[in-house]
Design an enzyme around this catalytic site. Structure first.
Site, mmCIF file in Angstrom:
data_model
loop_
_atom_site.group_PDB
_atom_site.id
_atom_site.type_symbol
_atom_site.label_atom_id
_atom_site.label_comp_id
_atom_site.label_asym_id
_atom_site.label_seq_id
_atom_site.Cartn_x
_atom_site.Cartn_y
_atom_site.Cartn_z
ATOM 1 N N GLU B 14 0.789 -1.223 0.000
ATOM 2 C CA GLU B 14 0.000 0.000 0.000
ATOM 3 C C GLU B 14 0.822 1.274 0.000
ATOM 4 O OE1 GLU B 14 -4.068 0.486 1.433
ATOM 5 O OE2 GLU B 14 -3.417 -0.826 3.027
ATOM 6 N N CYS B 546 -4.839 4.982 -4.418
ATOM 7 C CA CYS B 546 -4.704 3.858 -5.346
ATOM 8 C C CYS B 546 -4.304 2.634 -4.537
ATOM 9 C CB CYS B 546 -3.682 4.157 -6.419
ATOM 10 S SG CYS B 546 -2.145 4.839 -5.794
#
Lengths: 183, 564
Positions: B14, B546
Site C-alpha cells: 500500500e 490507489c
C-alpha cells in the site's frame, strides 16, 4: 459484537486483489453461520481494520498474497508470522499494512486469541474487475480452507439451499443500462 | 556536497508515494514527488451505468472510500441537474462530518504524531507532572495520574522487551525531536485513547451508511435510508438518538483532546511555522449544504491567487472551478502534450521509469488557471479566515492564542502557511466540524418533524450527451469527480483528487507542485534519517488514492542515499 469475524480484504478493482471480498461474499451466499459469526467484505480498510478487533475472540481474514508459489495456491499465516514482517518508515498514511494494524492492536491489548490469514497467491494486480483464471479456480479451495479453520474452532455452519447469488456486483459486464432514457 | 535522498516505498504494501530530494550542504535544493502506481479508475468506469459509478469509485481506496462515493453521486446529479431532498443532504452531511473527524484524528495521532513525539523518552517521564500538564490543557477525564502511569508502564515494557513492534521504525532520539518526556507521555496516552473515539465516529457512519468501510446507502438522487420515526428497523428516533449520543462523545474528544493537543504541539515546535510553506495559491470548494438545492454552505470555498501579495483576498470559486481546472501530463506517465480539461481528459498510460527531467510519476499535474494550487485544511482555513467566516475565525483565533501562549511569542494567521500550520489547521477544521455535526443532526430531525420523509428523487437520463462535476471538500482537500454521460452510460470519467493537486509533478512550464515546493530549503540534520522531509510530507496527509493492497510476507526495507 460477534465473537468471530470472517473478513475478506482486498481491492476489487485490481484483479486478484479482489479475492478476499469475492470469497467472503461467496461464503455468505453458500452458508448460514451462527449469530456470533460475522462474514464481511472489508474492502481495503488499512488501519480501520482495528475497529473490527474489539471484542473478537477469533478472526479469519482472506487476502491475496505475494509468493513464489504458483497462482491460486492457498497459504495459511498466523498472527505471529504476520506481525514479524518488517515495518518500514511511513511515507503515506495509506501505508499502514496488515502488519502495522496487528502490531497496533497488540499494543492496545486488543489481540484476539487467534488470528488466521487464508492467503491466495495472486497472478495479476492490474486494474481489472475480474479475477484471473487461476485464482477464480482457487475460490473453492479458499472456501474449503476457511471452513476447515472453522471446523477446528468448533464453529457450526449449514449449506444454504442452492441458487443464492453471491453479490459480486463488480464483475458485471459493461454497457448494461436498465433505466429508461427520456427524450 | 550534494546528496540525493530517495524515500521510496515502492516495495511496501500500500505504499505508493516516492519522494526524491537533493540536499546541498544540509539543505533541500530540489524535490520530486512521484506516485509509483497507476490508479486507472477512469478506465474501470467507462461503459458503466452512471447510477453505479459511486460503488466503483469508493473502492479505489480503503481510507477515503466515502468521499469518492459522495463526489461521484454529486457528479452524476450535477449532470442531470437533479436536486436531492433536504433529508438526503443532511444524512450525507452527517456521514461526511464523521468520516472527516475519523480521518483527521487518525492522521494526527496514528499517522503523524510519532514524527514529533519520541516514545522512547516516556520511561523518563514523571506521570504526576504529565497529569498536571494535561489538566492545564483541558478538562479531559483521561488525563488522570492512573492513565499516565499505565501508558508509562506500557512504554517501559515495550522498551525493555526489545520487541518494539509498531514503534520499531520511529526516528527515536533524532535531534529534531525535542518535547519533554511528560509531553511525550501525554500525547502518546491520547494516541492510544483516540482509537476508541475514531471507532465511535465510524459507528455513526455505519448506522447511516450500512457499513464501514464502503457505505451502502447512497443513490443518485439522494440516499436509500427509509425514515419512519416509530420504527426501530429503519431510521427513526431510536437511531437518531443513538447518533446524538455517539456524536457527543466524539465532539468531546475533538474539542478537549485533539484540538488542545494540536495547539500544544504547535506551541512546543514553533520553529515549524517557518518551514514547509511552499504554495502561493490555495483552493477550497464549498461544502456541507444546508438545503436540498445546495445553495447555502457551512464550509466556505474560494481561491487565493496570491498569498504572498496579500492584497487580493479571496476570489469566489462558483462557476470558475467548472471552467478553470486542467491536467497536464508532461511529467506524468501518460500520453498527451497539452493540458486538458477533465471532461476532455485522456488516460493513456505511457510508463518510462523515473527521470527527473522527463516523466517521473503517475500523478497528473492538476492546474487552476494554469497554475498549481494547494488544497486541504490549510487552504480551507486560510480562505474562510480571510473571508471573515465566523466559525473559522473563532477556532483559528483560539488555536493561535493557545499555541502562542505556549510558544511565548505571537504566532499569526499568515504563519499557518507552513508544516505546523497544516497540522494545526486540520485540528481547527475538525473542531469546526464537530460543532457543525450536532447542527446538521438537528436540521435533519427538524425537517423530519415537519412531516417530510422523502430521501430520494428518481433520476431520468436524457438521450443526449451530458456533463457534470461533483465536488467535496474532503479531509485532504478539494476533491472533484468529472463525468460525461451518454444515454445513461459513462463516456468519460476523471477524478481530480486532493493529492492530484498536492502531489502534482512539474508541469510543461517546469513549475513544481505543492509537495515539491514545500520541501525546498528544509534543513536536513541526518541524510540517513530524513525526519524533516517526512514531517512536511506528512503534514499534507498524503494519499495516493490507489490502494492496490496485497499482503507481502517478505517485507522489505526502503530508502537510499546517494552521493552526487
Amino acid at each position: 459484537m460477534s465473537r468471530i469475524l470472517i473478513g475478506g480484504i482486498g481491492n476489487v478493482l485490481f484483479a486478484d486483489d479482489g479475492i478476499g471480498p469475492f470469497v467472503a461474499r461467496t461464503l455468505d451466499a453458500r452458508y448460514r453461520f451462527p449469530s456470533d459469526v460475522e462474514v464481511a467484505d472489508l474492502g481495503t480498510p488499512g488501519l480501520d481494520l482495528i475497529d473490527y478487533f474489539e471484542g473478537r475472540e477469533r478472526i479469519l481474514l482472506i487476502d491475496a498474497v505475494k509468493s513464489a508459489e504458483k497462482p491460486g495456491s492457498i497459504l495459511l499465516y498466523h498472527q505471529a508470522e504476520i506481525a514479524q514482517c518488517c515495518v518500514g518508515p511511513r511515507t503515506g498514511p495509506h501505508a499502514p499494512s496488515l502488519t502495522e494494524t496487528l502490531l497496533t492492536v497488540e499494543m492496545l491489548g486488543l489481540s484476539p486469541q487467534e488470528l488466521v490469514l487464508v492467503g491466495v497467491v495472486g497472478q495479476s494486480y492490474e486494474t481489472d474487475c475480474d479475477l484471473t483464471g487461476a485464482v477464480r479456480e482457487a475460490v473453492d479451495d479458499a472456501i474449503d480452507a476457511v471452513l476447515s479453520e472453522l471446523d477446528r474452532w468448533g464453529v457450526s455452519y449449514q449449506a444454504k439451499p442452492s441458487g443464492v447469488e453471491p453479490g459480486i456486483w463488480w464483475t458485471k459486464p459493461l454497457g448494461n443500462f436498465t433505466a429508461q432514457v427520456v427524450q | 556536497m550534494t546528496k540525493r535522498i530517495t524515500i521510496d516505498p515502492i516495495t511496501r504494501i500500500e505504499g505508493h508515494l516516492r519522494i526524491d530530494v537533493e540536499v546541498d550542504n544540509g539543505k533541500v535544493s530540489d524535490a520530486w514527488a512521484s506516485c509509483t502506481m497507476w490508479r486507472g479508475l477512469e478506465k474501470i468506469l467507462e461503459g458503466r451505468d452512471a447510477r453505479e459509478a459511486w460503488l466503483f469509485a469508493q473502492r479505489i481506496c480503503g481510507v477515503c472510500t466515502t468521499v469518492h462515493a459522495m463526489a461521484s453521486v454529486r457528479a452524476v446529479e450535477d449532470a442531470l441537474k437533479l436536486e436531492i431532498p433536504a433529508n438526503a443532504q443532511f444524512i450525507r452531511n452527517i456521514i461526511l462530518i464523521n468520516h472527516a473527524l475519523h480521518d483527521n484524528m487518525v492522521h494526527f495521532y496514528q499517522l503523524s504524531a510519532l514524527d514529533w513525539v519520541d516514545v522512547m523518552q516516556i520511561p523518563k517521564a514523571d506521570a504526576a507532572r504529565a497529569t498536571s500538564i494535561g489538566e492545564g490543557l483541558s478538562s479531559w477525564t483521561g488525563n488522570s495520574r492512573e492513565h499516565m502511569q499505565a501508558t508509562k508502564d506500557k512504554a517501559i515494557r515495550i522498551a525493555q522487551s526489545g520487541q518494539l513492534g509498531i514503534l520499531a521504525n520511529g526516528y527515536w532520539g533524532h535531534p529534531a525531536m525535542h518535547l519533554r518526556p511528560e509531553v511525550n507521555l501525554l500525547l502518546f496516552t491520547h494516541y492510544l485513547q483516540a482509537l476508541e473515539f475514531q471507532r465511535k465516529s465510524h459507528q455513526i457512519v455505519a448506522i447511516l451508511g450500512g457499513k464501514v468501510p464502503h457505505i451502502q446507502n447512497l443513490t443518485v438522487g439522494g440516499v436509500a435510508n427509509a425514515i419512519n420515526l416509530d420504527s426501530e428497523a429503519v431510521l427513526g428516533m431510536q437511531r437518531l438518538e443513538q447518533i446524538r449520543l455517539l456524536m457527543a462523545e466524539v465532539t468531546n474528544f475533538v474539542h478537549n483532546v485533539y484540538f488542545p493537543d494540536a495547539c500544544a504541539l504547535a506551541g512546543f515546535y514553533p520553529e515549524w511555522f517557518h518551514i514547509g510553506g511552499g504554495s502561493d495559491r490555495f483552493i477550497a470548494v464549498p461544502d456541507l449544504p444546508r438545503d436540498g438545492k445546495a445553495t447555502h454552505f457551512d464550509l466556505p470555498g474560494g481561491y487565493i491567487r496570491s498569498f504572498a501579495s496579500g492584497g487580493e483576498g479571496v476570489l469566489s470559486i462558483d462557476g470558475r472551478f467548472r471552467e478553470a481546472v486542467t491536467e497536464d501530463v508532461t511529467h506524468a506517465y501518460y500520453k498527451g502534450d497539452k493540458a486538458l480539461h477533465p471532461w476532455k481528459g485522456e488516460t493513456i498510460p505511457d510508463y518510462t521509469d523515473w527521470h527527473a527531467d522527463q516523466k517521473y510519476t503517475w500523478v497528473k499535474a492538476a492546474r487552476f488557471e494554469g497554475q498549481p494550487a494547494e488544497v486541504g485544511p490549510l487552504a480551507q482555513v486560510l480562505i474562510g479566515y480571510k473571508q471573515g467566516h465566523a466559525l473559522t475565525r473563532k477556532w483559528t483565533d483560539l488555536a493561535l492564542d493557545r499555541a502562542s501562549s505556549i510558544a511565548g511569542h505571537r504566532i499569526g494567521v499568515d504563519q499557518l502557511r507552513s508544516t505546523m500550520g497544516r497540522q494545526l489547521t486540520r485540528a481547527i477544521r475538525a473542531a469546526m466540524l464537530a460543532e457543525l455535526a450536532d447542527q446538521h443532526l438537528q436540521l435533519l430531525i427538524d425537517n423530519i418533524a415537519k412531516g417530510d420523509y422523502t430521501t430520494h428523487n428518481a433520476p431520468s437520463f436524457p438521450s443526449g450527451e451530458i456533463e457534470g462535476v461533483g465536488t467535496h471538500e474532503a479531509p485532504r482537500g478539494a476533491l472533484s469527480h468529472w463525468v460525461v454521460i451518454d444515454k445513461g452510460i459513462i463516456k468519460n470519467y476523471q477524478a481530480v483528487v486532493p493529492s492530484t493537486w498536492n502531489a502534482s509533478p512539474r508541469d510543461k512550464a517546469g513549475v513544481r507542485g505543492p509537495y515539491e515546493s514545500a520541501l525546498l530549503g528544509t534543513q536536513i540534520a541526518d541524510a540517513e534519517k530524513p525526519l524533516e522531509t517526512l514531517r512536511t510530507i506528512h503534514s499534507f496527509d498524503p494519499c495516493m488514492a490507489c490502494a492496490c493492497h496485497t499482503f507481502d510476507p517478505a517485507g522489505k526495507k526502503l530508502g537510499s542515499v546517494e552521493d552526487l
